[in-house]
Design an enzyme around this catalytic site. Structure first.
Site, short mmCIF file in Angstrom:
data_model
loop_
_atom_site.label_atom_id
_atom_site.label_comp_id
_atom_site.label_asym_id
_atom_site.label_seq_id
_atom_site.Cartn_x
_atom_site.Cartn_y
_atom_site.Cartn_z
N THR A 28 0.88 -1.21 -0.12
CA THR A 28 -0.01 0.03 0.16
C THR A 28 0.93 1.30 0.19
O THR A 28 0.20 2.35 0.17
CB THR A 28 -0.98 0.05 1.12
N TYR A 115 -1.79 -11.22 4.50
CA TYR A 115 -2.31 -9.72 4.63
C TYR A 115 -3.88 -9.58 4.23
O TYR A 115 -4.04 -9.75 2.80
CB TYR A 115 -1.51 -8.91 4.07
N LYS A 143 -1.59 -9.84 9.11
CA LYS A 143 -1.85 -8.47 9.18
C LYS A 143 -3.46 -8.07 8.97
O LYS A 143 -3.98 -8.29 7.72
CB LYS A 143 -1.16 -7.85 8.34
N VAL A 184 1.28 -3.03 12.18
CA VAL A 184 2.06 -2.96 10.89
C VAL A 184 1.65 -1.69 10.36
O VAL A 184 0.39 -1.48 9.83
CB VAL A 184 1.90 -3.93 9.76
#
Length: 276
Positions: A28, A115, A143, A184
């Site tokens: 991201t 994730y 995550k 994170v």
């Protein structure tokens, strides 16, 4: 626009000084807007610094063979872990996701963090996928960045052995109740030592309700335009990077008013002074 390696090195050292683990080329950030040779150069620079904190790198896409090929290259690097995002755009279900993650974790020799970021990928990490992969030797952590406390709790139930990290900066106090072990972070890019202290307080239950609210509001300002446009704007304002220009298709002009960011920056720095 070219990669500013000089500023990158300073940012990496700042994270090390704050004792934060580092995600290089997280999906991201602007990693997807770089070409492979730039990505490799960034990784090589990072490894050359021999930082004293764990280094993880993002890994994801939509083409399994290409992703495996890149992972084979990553295996030549002294990295500590991989951040494997749910396949992009295709929106696979339980079996597609199980096959994707298993194929990558079979190639990997490092711990892998799966994730979940459905706002980006179009599909959430399937609960049954987590259950199916629970015994894979390289499945280390999750995550969770969907913003859902219920989902955070469910992932923990699907694989009680896994470590679950928040992917939402402002929600660490709420996720802590459901065995959150860390963050994170987006915020730590701009506030490294401040975020470190915030997470420490949130996990040890010493964070006051007013501090939790202050952090939630400050973190929200980092998303007033597509991440990482606001973060880069603030880093430029803090004189930590040379330009706020983004790599296409992102654009710095998509953030026209940064007053909320500047205000949040002042509040977080004042909070830190009062809490150290």
């Amino acid at each position: 626009s070219s990669v500013d390696y000089e500023s990158l090195e300073k940012l990496l050292k700042e994270q090390e000084a704050a004792q934060n683990g580092i995600v290089v080329l997280g999906s991201t950030g602007e990693a997807l807007n770089l070409n492979r040779s730039e990505m490799k150069k960034i990784l090589e620079l990072t490894m050359k610094l021999k930082l004293s904190v764990p280094i993880m790198t993002g890994l994801g896409g939509y083409n399994l063979e290409e992703t495996k090929e890149y992972l084979t290259y990553l295996e030549t690097m002294p990295l500590d872990a991989y951040l494997l995002v749910t396949p992009l755009y295709a929106k696979p279900g339980e079996h597609g996701q199980t096959n994707w993650f298993k194929s990558l974790m079979d190639v990997a020799t490092k711990p892998c963090m799966l994730y979940n970021v459905p706002s980006r990928t179009g599909v959430k990490l399937n609960f049954n996928t987590v259950k199916n992969l629970a015994n894979h030797k390289n499945f280390w952590a999750i995550k969770e960045a969907s913003g859902s406390v219920d989902d955070f709790k469910t992932y923990g139930e699907m694989n009680p052995k896994t470590r679950i990290y928040s992917g939402d900066d402002g929600l660490v106090p709420e996720f802590r109740v459901h065995n959150c072990v860390g963050l994170v972070s987006v915020a730590s890019n701009t506030w490294p030592k401040e975020t470190h202290l915030y997470v420490k307080q949130a996990l040890s239950q010493t964070l006051s309700a007013s501090s939790a609210l202050l952090w939630k509001d400050a973190c929200d300002t980092l998303f007033i335009a597509a991440n990482p446009v606001p973060v880069k704007n603030l880093l430029f304002n803090q004189k930590k990077i040379k330009t706020k220009v983004m790599r296409a298709p992102l654009h710095h002009l998509d953030l026209s008013d940064n007053s909320a960011l500047i205000d949040a920056d002042i509040k977080i720095k004042n909070w830190y002074k009062e809490n150290i």
